[in-house]
Motif scaffolding. Structure first.
Motif, PDB file in Angstrom:
ATOM      1  N   MET A   1       0.851  -1.179   0.000  1.00 35.19           N
ATOM      2  CA  MET A   1       0.000   0.000   0.000  1.00 35.19           C
ATOM      3  C   MET A   1       0.895   1.240   0.000  1.00 35.19           C
ATOM      4  O   MET A   1       1.836   1.349   0.762  1.00 35.19           O
ATOM      5  CB  MET A   1      -0.886  -0.001   1.247  1.00 35.19           C
ATOM      6  CG  MET A   1      -1.850   1.153   1.298  1.00 35.19           C
ATOM      7  SD  MET A   1      -2.823   1.205   2.822  1.00 35.19           S
ATOM      8  CE  MET A   1      -3.672  -0.332   2.757  1.00 35.19           C
ATOM      9  N   SER A   2       0.601   2.183  -0.894  1.00 34.96           N
ATOM     10  CA  SER A   2       1.421   3.387  -0.981  1.00 34.96           C
ATOM     11  C   SER A   2       1.134   4.301   0.209  1.00 34.96           C
ATOM     12  O   SER A   2       0.031   4.290   0.757  1.00 34.96           O
ATOM     13  CB  SER A   2       1.121   4.127  -2.284  1.00 34.96           C
ATOM     14  OG  SER A   2      -0.150   4.736  -2.217  1.00 34.96           O
ATOM     15  N   PRO A   3       2.127   5.126   0.592  1.00 37.38           N
ATOM     16  CA  PRO A   3       1.916   6.060   1.711  1.00 37.38           C
ATOM     17  C   PRO A   3       0.750   7.010   1.439  1.00 37.38           C
ATOM     18  O   PRO A   3       0.007   7.356   2.344  1.00 37.38           O
ATOM     19  CB  PRO A   3       3.243   6.816   1.798  1.00 37.38           C
ATOM     20  CG  PRO A   3       4.255   5.925   1.163  1.00 37.38           C
ATOM     21  CD  PRO A   3       3.511   5.144   0.121  1.00 37.38           C
ATOM     22  N   ARG A   4       0.592   7.411   0.166  1.00 34.17           N
ATOM     23  CA  ARG A   4      -0.495   8.343  -0.168  1.00 34.17           C
ATOM     24  C   ARG A   4      -1.860   7.688   0.054  1.00 34.17           C
ATOM     25  O   ARG A   4      -2.774   8.288   0.612  1.00 34.17           O
ATOM     26  CB  ARG A   4      -0.341   8.797  -1.621  1.00 34.17           C
ATOM     27  CG  ARG A   4      -1.392   9.821  -2.017  1.00 34.17           C
ATOM     28  CD  ARG A   4      -1.119  10.382  -3.371  1.00 34.17           C
ATOM     29  NE  ARG A   4       0.097  11.183  -3.330  1.00 34.17           N
ATOM     30  CZ  ARG A   4       0.675  11.720  -4.384  1.00 34.17           C
ATOM     31  NH1 ARG A   4       0.175  11.518  -5.573  1.00 34.17           N
ATOM     32  NH2 ARG A   4       1.755  12.441  -4.276  1.00 34.17           N
ATOM     33  N   LYS A   5      -1.980   6.417  -0.388  1.00 36.37           N
ATOM     34  CA  LYS A   5      -3.238   5.700  -0.201  1.00 36.37           C
ATOM     35  C   LYS A   5      -3.503   5.474   1.282  1.00 36.37           C
ATOM     36  O   LYS A   5      -4.629   5.616   1.764  1.00 36.37           O
ATOM     37  CB  LYS A   5      -3.199   4.372  -0.953  1.00 36.37           C
ATOM     38  CG  LYS A   5      -4.523   3.630  -0.921  1.00 36.37           C
ATOM     39  CD  LYS A   5      -4.478   2.400  -1.778  1.00 36.37           C
ATOM     40  CE  LYS A   5      -5.824   1.689  -1.731  1.00 36.37           C
ATOM     41  NZ  LYS A   5      -5.805   0.428  -2.468  1.00 36.37           N
ATOM     42  N   SER A   6      -2.453   5.141   2.021  1.00 34.49           N
ATOM     43  CA  SER A   6      -2.586   4.910   3.458  1.00 34.49           C
ATOM     44  C   SER A   6      -3.050   6.179   4.174  1.00 34.49           C
ATOM     45  O   SER A   6      -3.910   6.133   5.054  1.00 34.49           O
ATOM     46  CB  SER A   6      -1.235   4.453   4.015  1.00 34.49           C
ATOM     47  OG  SER A   6      -1.320   4.284   5.395  1.00 34.49           O
ATOM     48  N   LEU A   7      -2.505   7.336   3.782  1.00 30.07           N
ATOM     49  CA  LEU A   7      -2.889   8.612   4.384  1.00 30.07           C
ATOM     50  C   LEU A   7      -4.345   8.936   4.049  1.00 30.07           C
ATOM     51  O   LEU A   7      -5.102   9.380   4.918  1.00 30.07           O
ATOM     52  CB  LEU A   7      -1.959   9.729   3.884  1.00 30.07           C
ATOM     53  CG  LEU A   7      -2.173  11.103   4.488  1.00 30.07           C
ATOM     54  CD1 LEU A   7      -1.982  11.079   5.995  1.00 30.07           C
ATOM     55  CD2 LEU A   7      -1.209  12.104   3.852  1.00 30.07           C
ATOM     56  N   ALA A   8      -4.746   8.700   2.810  1.00 26.35           N
ATOM     57  CA  ALA A   8      -6.130   8.965   2.396  1.00 26.35           C
ATOM     58  C   ALA A   8      -7.098   8.073   3.169  1.00 26.35           C
ATOM     59  O   ALA A   8      -8.155   8.522   3.616  1.00 26.35           O
ATOM     60  CB  ALA A   8      -6.281   8.753   0.892  1.00 26.35           C
ATOM     61  N   GLU A   9      -6.736   6.806   3.341  1.00 27.77           N
ATOM     62  CA  GLU A   9      -7.592   5.886   4.093  1.00 27.77           C
ATOM     63  C   GLU A   9      -7.687   6.285   5.560  1.00 27.77           C
ATOM     64  O   GLU A   9      -8.749   6.190   6.176  1.00 27.77           O
ATOM     65  CB  GLU A   9      -7.081   4.449   3.958  1.00 27.77           C
ATOM     66  CG  GLU A   9      -7.371   3.862   2.586  1.00 27.77           C
ATOM     67  CD  GLU A   9      -6.874   2.430   2.440  1.00 27.77           C
ATOM     68  OE1 GLU A   9      -6.266   1.908   3.393  1.00 27.77           O
ATOM     69  OE2 GLU A   9      -7.100   1.861   1.365  1.00 27.77           O
ATOM     70  N   SER A  10      -6.573   6.753   6.104  1.00 32.03           N
ATOM     71  CA  SER A  10      -6.560   7.210   7.494  1.00 32.03           C
ATOM     72  C   SER A  10      -7.490   8.410   7.667  1.00 32.03           C
ATOM     73  O   SER A  10      -8.234   8.495   8.645  1.00 32.03           O
ATOM     74  CB  SER A  10      -5.133   7.575   7.905  1.00 32.03           C
ATOM     75  OG  SER A  10      -5.113   8.063   9.225  1.00 32.03           O
ATOM     76  N   ARG A  11      -7.455   9.322   6.711  1.00 29.83           N
ATOM     77  CA  ARG A  11      -8.346  10.500   6.774  1.00 29.83           C
ATOM     78  C   ARG A  11      -9.808  10.089   6.680  1.00 29.83           C
ATOM     79  O   ARG A  11     -10.658  10.629   7.385  1.00 29.83           O
ATOM     80  CB  ARG A  11      -8.013  11.462   5.632  1.00 29.83           C
ATOM     81  CG  ARG A  11      -6.773  12.271   5.868  1.00 29.83           C
ATOM     82  CD  ARG A  11      -6.603  13.315   4.795  1.00 29.83           C
ATOM     83  NE  ARG A  11      -5.363  14.031   4.964  1.00 29.83           N
ATOM     84  CZ  ARG A  11      -4.569  14.389   3.980  1.00 29.83           C
ATOM     85  NH1 ARG A  11      -4.873  14.118   2.730  1.00 29.83           N
ATOM     86  NH2 ARG A  11      -3.456  15.045   4.228  1.00 29.83           N
ATOM     87  N   LEU A  12     -10.091   9.140   5.793  1.00 26.95           N
ATOM     88  CA  LEU A  12     -11.477   8.661   5.661  1.00 26.95           C
ATOM     89  C   LEU A  12     -11.954   7.986   6.940  1.00 26.95           C
ATOM     90  O   LEU A  12     -13.090   8.184   7.373  1.00 26.95           O
ATOM     91  CB  LEU A  12     -11.590   7.679   4.485  1.00 26.95           C
ATOM     92  CG  LEU A  12     -11.682   8.301   3.096  1.00 26.95           C
ATOM     93  CD1 LEU A  12     -11.605   7.216   2.026  1.00 26.95           C
ATOM     94  CD2 LEU A  12     -12.973   9.097   2.951  1.00 26.95           C
ATOM     95  N   THR A  13     -11.088   7.180   7.537  1.00 28.33           N
ATOM     96  CA  THR A  13     -11.437   6.506   8.796  1.00 28.33           C
ATOM     97  C   THR A  13     -11.683   7.528   9.883  1.00 28.33           C
ATOM     98  O   THR A  13     -12.666   7.443  10.640  1.00 28.33           O
ATOM     99  CB  THR A  13     -10.323   5.531   9.216  1.00 28.33           C
ATOM    100  OG1 THR A  13     -10.156   4.553   8.190  1.00 28.33           O
ATOM    101  CG2 THR A  13     -10.664   4.845  10.526  1.00 28.33           C
TER     102      THR A  13
END
Length: 197
Positions: A1-13
């Motif tokens: 998982m890319s850091p950008r995708k991980s950050l976006a998912e964290s924001r959504l959560t």
């Protein structure tokens, strides 16, 4: 998982947690907002919830920020572009009534409930609630002053008294809607406001 995708998912959560927290806190109070309750509601671990906010107080403060953003979006933003002074006051108060009338939160006005819950306490949560309230009152007061200076309101208008009466009408509206389910309350609030102008 890319850091950008991980950050976006964290924001959504985080946003999912805040949305659920706002609903719970509006109906059951900020003290009713617990890490365990949110975790169960969202199918997450307690550690997964706490990881976004650090402490229960951190969660409460984040929910207050979310409630502030909702209020700004639903009330002052809807009056944006309206001439300052009495036209703005009318538009902002109509947006405020609409915000309560549409029951966007199950407990009605988040800040009315939170203020009653924390008004006798001290600490960062109470300060955050009071600060949000003061900012909105400042906006209303500035527009009352402008309405007086433009002769849209009488020159002898007691600015603080008018502000008090506007807020009192909105508190009564929330009370009658939430406690009594009075569907005529918004019309009564509109009539009460018209008498102030």
């Amino acid at each position: 998982m890319s850091p950008r995708k991980s950050l976006a998912e964290s924001r959504l959560t985080r946003q999912r947690i805040l949305d659920a927290g706002l609903v719970i806190a509006s109906a059951e109070g900020l003290e009713g907002l617990t890490i365990g309750r949110l975790a169960a509601e969202l199918g997450m671990s307690k550690a997964g919830v706490i990881g976004h906010f650090g402490t229960k107080e951190g969660l409460q403060l984040a929910v207050i920020d979310a409630a502030t953003a909702m209020f700004v979006r639903e009330v002052p933003e809807r009056a944006r572009g309206v001439a300052r002074g009495l036209p703005y006051l009318r538009a902002a108060c109509e947006a405020w009534i609409s915000y309560l009338e549409r029951e966007l939160l199950p407990g009605g006005c988040f800040f009315t409930a939170a203020a009653a819950e924390f008004d006798g306490r001290e600490g960062p949560v109470r300060e955050a609630i009071a600060h949000a309230d003061q900012l909105w009152q400042r906006e209303l007061r500035l527009n009352i002053r402008r309405a007086v200076s433009l002769a849209e309101l009488p020159p002898h208008t007691d600015i603080d008294q008018l502000l008090y009466e506007i807020v009192a009408i909105m508190l009564a509206l929330n009370h009658f809607l939430q406690l009594h389910g009075d569907r005529r309350a918004p019309a009564r609030a509109r009539r009460a406001l018209e008498r102030l102008w």
